[in-house]
Design an enzyme around this catalytic site. Structure first.
Site, PDB file in Angstrom:
ATOM      1  N   SER A  10      45.953  36.083  37.560  1.00 58.21           N
ATOM      2  CA  SER A  10      45.719  36.357  38.982  1.00 58.21           C
ATOM      3  C   SER A  10      44.360  35.935  39.509  1.00 58.21           C
ATOM      4  CB  SER A  10      45.943  37.842  39.281  1.00 58.21           C
ATOM      5  OG  SER A  10      45.131  38.654  38.446  1.00 58.21           O
ATOM      6  N   ASP A 209      40.120  47.320  43.602  1.00 60.44           N
ATOM      7  CA  ASP A 209      40.968  47.606  42.442  1.00 60.44           C
ATOM      8  C   ASP A 209      40.215  47.458  41.114  1.00 60.44           C
ATOM      9  OD1 ASP A 209      40.686  44.843  42.178  1.00 60.44           O
ATOM     10  OD2 ASP A 209      42.794  44.400  42.570  1.00 60.44           O
ATOM     11  N   HIS A 212      40.206  42.405  40.422  1.00 63.19           N
ATOM     12  CA  HIS A 212      40.218  41.064  41.007  1.00 63.19           C
ATOM     13  C   HIS A 212      38.908  40.736  41.717  1.00 63.19           C
ATOM     14  CE1 HIS A 212      44.663  41.983  40.874  1.00 63.19           C
ATOM     15  NE2 HIS A 212      44.539  40.891  40.129  1.00 63.19           N
TER      16      HIS A 212
END
Length: 238
Positions: A10, A209, A212
């Site tokens: 990601s 979070d 990321h």
């Protein structure tokens, strides 16, 4: 074109500016489109690159800003002679994927190789940019096997593309499972293969979070990847 594979999970696909599964749409000037920067779409067509680069590749998640555009814009002025070469980006990253899913014969690996081969019709592959490992930090067994798996991945890509010295620029993790992140980072930093360079993302700011990279961090990472390419590989290819 100078072609670069963008692969991993990601943080390579890009989550900069993604909050509560929505991208804020903010594109910093370092990531703005440029007619000399193209991307290979999911349908294997070249088009002008723009954020989010992985929107049609990492399709089950919300994509935002990643390091690819900042990287491309940073290297573009260094290409010689000026104005005669463009940059081709080949997005391949998919969020939440473990290194075992990038083994030869697995869908993600075979898709990456297929896209790489299609891209070479318009230029030569200059390097693989790789940012992955957060998923492997979740498992003690996968953490222990990580270095060997990455080294095998590098060997397989080089063999399958017929490029035994293909540069591989990897990113050492900035986040992950607290118990194993340092072990994965140690594995990444311990890889000692020809034409493999590591850029360390530790310390770059994270989204709320705590996993990321923020948009600002992605810009910095892209520029660091560019400097790694320029310093270690560009002179040899010009």
């Amino acid at each position: 074109m100078r072609i670069f594979l963008l692969s991993g999970q990601s943080n390579m696909a890009g989550r900069g500016g993604v909050h509560q599964r929505r991208w804020d749409g903010v594109v910093p000037p370092e990531c703005a489109p440029d007619p000399s920067i193209l991307r290979l779409s999911a349908s294997l067509a070249w088009e002008e690159a723009h954020e989010p680069l992985h929107a049609d590749i990492d399709t089950t998640k919300t994509c935002g800003v990643g390091p690819g555009m900042a990287f491309a814009r940073a290297i573009l002025p260094e290409l010689q002679p000026p104005g005669t070469a463009g940059v081709g980006l080949v997005p391949c990253a998919v969020g939440g994927t473990a290194i075992r899913e990038w083994a030869r014969g697995e869908h993600l690996y075979e898709q990456m190789v297929r896209r790489a081969r299609a891209a070479t019709e318009c230029g030569e592959i200059e390097a693989v940019l790789w940012y992955q490992g957060e998923s492997d930090a979740e498992s003690d067994a996968e953490t222990a096997a990580y270095q060997g798996n990455v080294e095998r991945l590098i060997a397989n890509i080089r063999a399958d593309l017929g490029m035994p010295h293909l540069p591989f620029i990897q990113v050492a993790l900035a986040s992950g499972n607290k118990r194993n992140i340092e072990k994965v980072r140690e594995a990444q930093l311990s890889i000692n293969l020809l034409n493999v360079v590591t850029v360390d993302a530790m310390g770059l700011p994270l989204n709320e979070d705590n996993l990321h990279l923020t948009t600002e961090a992605q810009v910095k990472l892209g520029e660091s990847l560019a400097q790694a390419y320029i310093s270690n590989f560009l002179q040899a290819t010009c």
